[in-house]
Design an enzyme around this catalytic site. Structure first.
Site, PDB file in Angstrom:
ATOM      1  N   GLY A  15     -16.403  -5.621  -0.602  1.00  0.00           N
ATOM      2  CA  GLY A  15     -16.697  -4.612   0.432  1.00  0.00           C
ATOM      3  C   GLY A  15     -17.761  -3.645  -0.068  1.00  0.00           C
ATOM      4  O   GLY A  15     -17.710  -3.215  -1.212  1.00  0.00           O
ATOM      5  N   ARG A  76     -17.936 -11.787   0.293  1.00  0.00           N
ATOM      6  CA  ARG A  76     -16.767 -12.207  -0.486  1.00  0.00           C
ATOM      7  C   ARG A  76     -16.857 -13.728  -0.550  1.00  0.00           C
ATOM      8  O   ARG A  76     -16.788 -14.387   0.475  1.00  0.00           O
ATOM      9  CB  ARG A  76     -15.478 -11.739   0.185  1.00  0.00           C
ATOM     10  CG  ARG A  76     -15.331 -10.215   0.183  1.00  0.00           C
ATOM     11  CD  ARG A  76     -13.942  -9.786   0.652  1.00  0.00           C
ATOM     12  NE  ARG A  76     -13.738  -8.367   0.431  1.00  0.00           N
ATOM     13  CZ  ARG A  76     -13.854  -7.423   1.375  1.00  0.00           C
ATOM     14  NH1 ARG A  76     -14.165  -7.770   2.603  1.00  0.00           N
ATOM     15  NH2 ARG A  76     -13.655  -6.163   1.087  1.00  0.00           N
ATOM     16  N   ASP A 107     -12.252  -5.238  -8.356  1.00  0.00           N
ATOM     17  CA  ASP A 107     -11.699  -6.078  -9.433  1.00  0.00           C
ATOM     18  C   ASP A 107     -11.806  -7.577  -9.154  1.00  0.00           C
ATOM     19  O   ASP A 107     -11.873  -8.382 -10.085  1.00  0.00           O
ATOM     20  CB  ASP A 107     -10.286  -5.655  -9.850  1.00  0.00           C
ATOM     21  CG  ASP A 107      -9.343  -5.535  -8.676  1.00  0.00           C
ATOM     22  OD1 ASP A 107      -9.744  -5.884  -7.548  1.00  0.00           O
ATOM     23  OD2 ASP A 107      -8.197  -5.107  -8.898  1.00  0.00           O
ATOM     24  N   THR A 135     -15.881   0.856  -4.990  1.00  0.00           N
ATOM     25  CA  THR A 135     -15.025   0.590  -3.824  1.00  0.00           C
ATOM     26  C   THR A 135     -14.503   1.918  -3.282  1.00  0.00           C
ATOM     27  O   THR A 135     -14.144   2.806  -4.068  1.00  0.00           O
ATOM     28  CB  THR A 135     -13.833  -0.334  -4.152  1.00  0.00           C
ATOM     29  OG1 THR A 135     -12.844  -0.196  -3.116  1.00  0.00           O
ATOM     30  CG2 THR A 135     -13.152  -0.020  -5.476  1.00  0.00           C
ATOM     31  N   ASP A 137     -11.769   2.383  -2.131  1.00  0.00           N
ATOM     32  CA  ASP A 137     -10.314   2.431  -2.308  1.00  0.00           C
ATOM     33  C   ASP A 137      -9.883   3.178  -3.578  1.00  0.00           C
ATOM     34  O   ASP A 137      -8.720   3.557  -3.720  1.00  0.00           O
ATOM     35  CB  ASP A 137      -9.730   1.015  -2.351  1.00  0.00           C
ATOM     36  CG  ASP A 137     -10.097   0.194  -1.124  1.00  0.00           C
ATOM     37  OD1 ASP A 137     -10.363   0.800  -0.063  1.00  0.00           O
ATOM     38  OD2 ASP A 137     -10.131  -1.050  -1.223  1.00  0.00           O
ATOM     39  N   ASP A 139      -9.247   1.967  -6.403  1.00  0.00           N
ATOM     40  CA  ASP A 139      -8.064   1.251  -6.891  1.00  0.00           C
ATOM     41  C   ASP A 139      -8.338   0.363  -8.110  1.00  0.00           C
ATOM     42  O   ASP A 139      -7.689  -0.660  -8.289  1.00  0.00           O
ATOM     43  CB  ASP A 139      -7.482   0.387  -5.751  1.00  0.00           C
ATOM     44  CG  ASP A 139      -8.468  -0.672  -5.266  1.00  0.00           C
ATOM     45  OD1 ASP A 139      -9.650  -0.609  -5.644  1.00  0.00           O
ATOM     46  OD2 ASP A 139      -8.050  -1.569  -4.514  1.00  0.00           O
ATOM     47  N   ARG A 181      -6.937  -0.301   1.469  1.00  0.00           N
ATOM     48  CA  ARG A 181      -6.278  -1.577   1.159  1.00  0.00           C
ATOM     49  C   ARG A 181      -4.840  -1.322   0.712  1.00  0.00           C
ATOM     50  O   ARG A 181      -4.074  -0.776   1.493  1.00  0.00           O
ATOM     51  CB  ARG A 181      -7.064  -2.351   0.091  1.00  0.00           C
ATOM     52  CG  ARG A 181      -6.735  -3.843   0.113  1.00  0.00           C
ATOM     53  CD  ARG A 181      -7.537  -4.591  -0.937  1.00  0.00           C
ATOM     54  NE  ARG A 181      -8.939  -4.669  -0.628  1.00  0.00           N
ATOM     55  CZ  ARG A 181      -9.504  -5.630   0.102  1.00  0.00           C
ATOM     56  NH1 ARG A 181      -8.774  -6.598   0.585  1.00  0.00           N
ATOM     57  NH2 ARG A 181     -10.794  -5.645   0.338  1.00  0.00           N
TER      58      ARG A 181
HETATM   59  O1  F6P Z   1     -11.948  -2.663  -0.200  1.00  0.00           O
HETATM   60  C1  F6P Z   1     -12.655  -1.917   0.734  1.00  0.00           C
HETATM   61  C2  F6P Z   1     -12.079  -2.097   2.107  1.00  0.00           C
HETATM   62  O2  F6P Z   1     -12.810  -1.308   3.017  1.00  0.00           O
HETATM   63  C3  F6P Z   1     -10.581  -1.788   2.246  1.00  0.00           C
HETATM   64  O3  F6P Z   1     -10.332  -0.406   2.325  1.00  0.00           O
HETATM   65  C4  F6P Z   1     -10.231  -2.552   3.488  1.00  0.00           C
HETATM   66  O4  F6P Z   1      -8.857  -2.912   3.474  1.00  0.00           O
HETATM   67  C5  F6P Z   1     -11.100  -3.776   3.395  1.00  0.00           C
HETATM   68  O5  F6P Z   1     -12.173  -3.454   2.517  1.00  0.00           O
HETATM   69  C6  F6P Z   1     -11.674  -4.239   4.700  1.00  0.00           C
HETATM   70  O6  F6P Z   1     -12.371  -5.418   4.482  1.00  0.00           O
HETATM   71  P1  F6P Z   1     -13.378  -6.108   5.507  1.00  0.00           P
HETATM   72  O7  F6P Z   1     -14.704  -5.426   5.361  1.00  0.00           O
HETATM   73  O8  F6P Z   1     -13.423  -7.522   5.069  1.00  0.00           O
HETATM   74  O9  F6P Z   1     -12.816  -5.892   6.872  1.00  0.00           O
END
Ligand code: F6P
Length: 331
Positions: A15, A76, A107, A135, A137, A139, A181
């Site tokens: 992300g 991803r 990670d 990120t 998050d 995290d 997340r």
């Molecule tokens: O890891 C970053 C994040 O924005 C999280 O907060 C969220 O759960 C996820 O990515 C959303 O992913 P996507 O962009 O694939 O919808």
């Protein structure tokens, strides 16, 4: 000291996070200043698999420090999780003469980097990898701070301040879902910053009666006529919480899922500055022949940690901040 790397690749993966561009800029400019060539790999690990790259020079990263998103694009990659996928990526490294990779992401990105460097070592191919945590998050276990978190907090706070105006006028209850997340950092920091009535986070098992019914009751008794409930996406769905509030308390809340708006926007000073220091440190680590590292912040200092150890590290959740939130809400 003899240069350990001659040509490195830089990529962003997972992300996106505000400040990724500042990290790419720092990696590129530090590399060039140390006589190391820099290649931009586009679309994350997929770019390494498919040979999707651009030559970077000092001016190719001009005017990007203030931009959200990532000029290198991100993805991803499922294919990169497989050994044949990484084999193709190693082929690209050979073709381009890459002996170092700086991977900016979370990670999952670092796990991929480590698997790649191990697979390279099995073939006797020299490839040093370094990870930079980015990120929204926050995290990543080895690092107190991840690039993008501060900007995402500020974006969410700005949105919630606007919601508060209309909730206050109509004397309503607002239920706002923020990202994160599986982590509650974003929700907790934002909740403190907006003076939320209640914050639900995955690190603290949700008790609807205690966390919502009681919080609203106390606020009402203290004369409050509008309520702000912040829900971390990892703690549950704001839509479900809103429905329960309607069914069990008999008030008619408005639900807002902030979603991807939290990932965009111009990075804050903190994110630009941290990304710049981390990007610099990542290249200096490679130049000093230190590969398989994750760059991290600890007590405000930028450090580098062995990648395998970094991936096994966990950080204790900052539950003391939850105490602050509770102490400041009206009883
Ligand atoms: O890891 C970053 C994040 O924005 C999280 O907060 C969220 O759960 C996820 O990515 C959303 O992913 P996507 O962009 O694939 O919808």
């Amino acid at each position: 000291m003899e240069k350990a790397v001659k040509r490195i690749g830089v990529l962003t993966s997972g992300g996106d996070a505000p400040g990724m561009n500042a990290a790419v800029r720092a990696v590129t400019r530090t590399a060039i200043s140390r006589g190391v060539e820099c290649i931009g790999i586009r679309r994350g690990w997929n770019g390494l698999i498919n040979g999707d790259f651009i030559q970077m020079d000092a001016s190719s990263v001009s005017h990007i420090i203030h931009k959200g998103g990532t000029i290198l694009y991100t993805a991803r990659s499922e294919e990169f999780k497989t050994a044949p996928g990484r084999e193709k990526a190693l082929g690209t490294c050979k073709l381009l003469g890459l002996d170092g990779i700086v991977a900016v992401g979370g990670d999952g990105t670092f796990r991929g980097a480590l698997a790649l460097s191990r697979q390279a070592a099995e073939h006797g191919q020299s490839l040093q990898v370094v990870g930079i945590p980015a990120t929204i998050d926050n995290d990543i276990g080895c690092s107190h701070y991840t690039i993008g978190f501060d900007t995402a907090c500020n974006t969410a706070v700005e949105c919630i301040d606007k919601l508060r105006d209309t909730m206050q006028s109509h004397e309503r209850c607002s239920v706002v879902e923020v990202m994160g997340r599986h982590a509650g950092y974003l929700a907790l920091y934002v909740g403190i910053s907006v003076g939320a009535t209640a914050v639900l986070i995955p690190e603290r098992p949700v008790d609807f009666q205690r966390d919502i019914v009681e919080a609203i009751r106390k606020a009402r008794l203290a004369g409050v006529t509008h309520f702000m409930i912040v829900v971390a996406e990892g703690a549950g769905s704001a839509v479900d919480i809103g429905k329960r509030i309607h069914d069990e308390i008999g008030i008619d809340p408005r639900v807002t899922v902030l979603g991807h708006i939290q990932r965009g926007g111009s990075p804050s000073s903190r994110d630009r500055e941290t990304a710049s220091r981390m990007g610099y440190h990542a290249v200096m680590s490679l130049v000093a022949n230190k590969g398989n590292r994750v760059i991290a912040t600890q007590e405000g200092r930028v450090v580098d940690i062995d990648m395998e150890e970094a991936l096994a590290m966990t950080k204790p959740f900052q539950m003391d901040r939850y105490d602050v939130l509770e102490a400041l809400s009206l009883h």
